[in-house]
Design a protein around this motif. Structure first.
Motif, PDB file in Angstrom:
ATOM      1  N   ALA A  83     -47.000  10.433 -84.095  1.00 20.62           N
ATOM      2  CA  ALA A  83     -47.432  11.813 -83.825  1.00 20.62           C
ATOM      3  C   ALA A  83     -47.798  12.527 -85.121  1.00 20.62           C
ATOM      4  O   ALA A  83     -47.255  12.230 -86.185  1.00 20.62           O
ATOM      5  N   ARG A  84     -48.671  13.482 -85.010  1.00 21.23           N
ATOM      6  CA  ARG A  84     -49.014  14.354 -86.131  1.00 21.23           C
ATOM      7  C   ARG A  84     -47.786  15.159 -86.533  1.00 21.23           C
ATOM      8  O   ARG A  84     -46.980  15.547 -85.673  1.00 21.23           O
ATOM      9  N   CYS A  85     -47.649  15.429 -87.825  1.00 24.02           N
ATOM     10  CA  CYS A  85     -46.538  16.249 -88.322  1.00 24.02           C
ATOM     11  C   CYS A  85     -46.785  16.590 -89.779  1.00 24.02           C
ATOM     12  O   CYS A  85     -47.620  15.970 -90.428  1.00 24.02           O
ATOM     13  N   ASP A  86     -46.074  17.552 -90.281  1.00 19.94           N
ATOM     14  CA  ASP A  86     -46.000  17.840 -91.710  1.00 19.94           C
ATOM     15  C   ASP A  86     -44.576  17.521 -92.136  1.00 19.94           C
ATOM     16  O   ASP A  86     -43.621  18.018 -91.534  1.00 19.94           O
ATOM     17  N   GLN A  87     -44.432  16.676 -93.140  1.00 15.74           N
ATOM     18  CA  GLN A  87     -43.112  16.262 -93.606  1.00 15.74           C
ATOM     19  C   GLN A  87     -42.654  17.135 -94.762  1.00 15.74           C
ATOM     20  O   GLN A  87     -43.441  17.462 -95.647  1.00 15.74           O
ATOM     21  N   GLN A  88     -41.366  17.492 -94.735  1.00 10.46           N
ATOM     22  CA  GLN A  88     -40.756  18.269 -95.817  1.00 10.46           C
ATOM     23  C   GLN A  88     -39.532  17.516 -96.331  1.00 10.46           C
ATOM     24  O   GLN A  88     -38.708  17.069 -95.536  1.00 10.46           O
ATOM     25  N   ALA A  89     -39.426  17.385 -97.644  1.00 14.27           N
ATOM     26  CA  ALA A  89     -38.229  16.810 -98.247  1.00 14.27           C
ATOM     27  C   ALA A  89     -37.109  17.851 -98.157  1.00 14.27           C
ATOM     28  O   ALA A  89     -37.344  19.045 -98.329  1.00 14.27           O
ATOM     29  N   PHE A  90     -35.892  17.378 -97.872  1.00  8.84           N
ATOM     30  CA  PHE A  90     -34.761  18.292 -97.714  1.00  8.84           C
ATOM     31  C   PHE A  90     -33.512  17.654 -98.314  1.00  8.84           C
ATOM     32  O   PHE A  90     -33.150  16.530 -97.966  1.00  8.84           O
TER      33      PHE A  90
END
Length: 160
Positions: A83-90
């Protein structure tokens, strides 16, 4: 007089039971996580206690990147979808959650695999690095370090 008090007590108990059951249904029937459905009361969340970088997405189904989700419906069954997404490091800490207005839709660890289970008595499953676990609104993924210095994540229903 005693009979009236007894009826009143029974009526109050019945009303309380109805309220508790309705609350339980609201938690169990919470919709699958999606930023558009998070009203602020029920939102997905993650708690990272690993000391390692977790990756999260707040917009599963939209965005410029891709997430390989093993449980697209948000449940415990395998239903894979890219799926489409925007990934963020956490890093360590808590992100999202009930009443925050921030809805975490899914999580992974891009640099190493992890174990996951749903509920404290659920069966553990191994997920390879970069495979995403979707969480529903009202759920929190609590991740820590356990046996063999590996990552262990339990997905739980949040307290309201």
């Amino acid at each position: 007089m005693r009979k009236t008090k007894s009826r009143l007590t029974r009526a109050a108990g019945a009303a309380a039971a109805v309220v508790l059951m309705a609350s339980g249904v609201a938690v169990v029937g919470a919709p699958a996580a999606s930023a558009s459905t998070c009203t602020g009361r029920f939102c997905g969340a993650v708690k990272n206690r690993t000391g390692r970088t977790m990756h999260i997405t707040l917009n599963l189904g939209a965005g410029s990147g891709l997430c390989n989700v093993w449980n697209w419906d948000g449940g415990t069954g395998s239903n894979s979808k890219q799926a489409r997404c925007d990934q963020q490091a956490f890093g360590n800490g808590t992100k999202g959650g009930n009443g925050t207005g921030v809805d975490v839709d899914a999580f992974t660890f891009n640099s190493e695999g992890y174990h996951e289970r749903f509920t404290r008595v659920g069966t553990w499953h191994w997920r390879t690095k970069g495979v995403w676990t979707k969480i529903r609104d009202g759920e929190i993924a609590d991740c820590g370090i356990g046996d063999s210095n590996e990552i262990w994540c339990t997905v739980l229903v949040q307290a309201a």
